[in-house]
Design a protein around this motif. Structure first.
Motif: not given
Length: 293
Positions: A197-217
């Motif tokens: 089971p993914a912990r809340p902070l792991e989920i939030v960091l993964r979302i932020l990683n997705n946002v960073r990837a979106w912006a990097a492009a």
């Protein structure tokens, strides 16, 4: 951190405080993250009369109310993990139309919980957050499963989970389906640890990683990249290299001196670990300072 207005500073203080609490509130963290993208339109919160102040400009309270409302639509009574998964699929994937497609990967609002609740479209991880928060409010034994490349939800115990894919409207996933998802994303086999089971902070960091990837492009969206990095740095556990990434973004945005100073501070940290890398970063800091002339 860069200079912030009072409202942003207060939201970030709340974000940092919640991230360090004993039981972080996943929905609140995701909504505070979503607020970084700016206010939602007044019509997306509730109807207002001309001249009336919008009481919830970032849609945080409205989103919490919507999650509560959706949870209240689930049938009452105890049920098996499979029955919970079926009930959520019928409500969220069926009646409410939550789901995703390849187009949603190109949109920033697919990573913002307020907008996912409004549009009922999003990335797998954000749709899974909707499922988790609605199901949790209704008393379901639910958790996130961070499969590589595709986030899903699980019901029951992690030893024998009932899996569902919110991105596909809640389609059930067998163990073989999960194996195919992982193999397709990584070329490797499904490992038992991936079902933890993914912990809340792991989920939030993964979302932020997705946002960073979106912006990097999108090099013109350094504003989005910067707030995603800065929120990541507020989490109790984060990659140290994010400090260098932030410094680079400051330079890209014309804040040469601040970026150079932060590069030099990061180089000091690396001195005893990776001296060659530290020296390269110092050269970058020198180059950033030269841009001031």
């Amino acid at each position: 951190m860069s200079a912030l207005d009072s409202g942003t500073a207060e939201r970030r203080r709340q974000f940092a405080e919640e991230a360090r609490s004993e039981r972080p509130d996943l929905a609140l963290l995701c909504l505070l993250l979503g607020a970084e993208a700016g206010p939602v339109g007044p019509a997306e919160v509730r109807p207002v009369t001309p001249g009336e102040a919008v009481p919830d400009p970032y849609g945080i309270d409205a989103a919490q109310i919507e999650l509560d409302r959706l949870a209240g639509l689930l049938p009452y009574g105890s049920r098996s993990p499979a029955a919970w998964a079926s009930a959520l699929a019928e409500l969220l994937g069926g009646r409410c139309g939550f789901g995703g497609s390849s187009v949603d990967y190109q949109r920033l609002d697919s990573s913002l919980l307020q907008q996912v609740l409004r549009r009922r479209r999003g990335l797998p991880i954000l749709l899974s957050v909707v499922w988790i928060e609605v199901a949790r409010r209704a008393g379901a034994p639910v958790y996130g499963v961070a499969l590589p490349g595709h986030f899903v939800v699980g019901f029951g115990g992690p030893e024998h989970p009932v899996l569902a894919d919110p991105f596909a409207g809640g389609a059930p996933l067998t163990g073989q389906d999960a194996e195919l998802l992982v193999t397709g994303a990584t070329g490797a086999a499904l490992e038992p640890s991936m079902m933890t089971p993914a912990r809340p902070l792991e989920i939030v960091l993964r979302i932020l990683n997705n946002v960073r990837a979106w912006a990097a492009a999108r090099p013109e969206r350094t504003d989005v990249a910067l707030w995603a990095v800065e929120l990541s740095l507020l989490l109790p556990s984060h990659p140290a290299r994010l400090r260098f990434e932030r410094a680079q973004l400051l330079v890209q945005r014309g804040e040469f001196l601040r970026g150079a100073v932060e590069m030099e501070e990061y180089a000091e940290i690396l001195d005893g670990i990776e001296p060659t890398t530290a020296e390269n970063i110092r050269r970058k800091a020198h180059a950033a300072r030269a841009l001031l002339n």
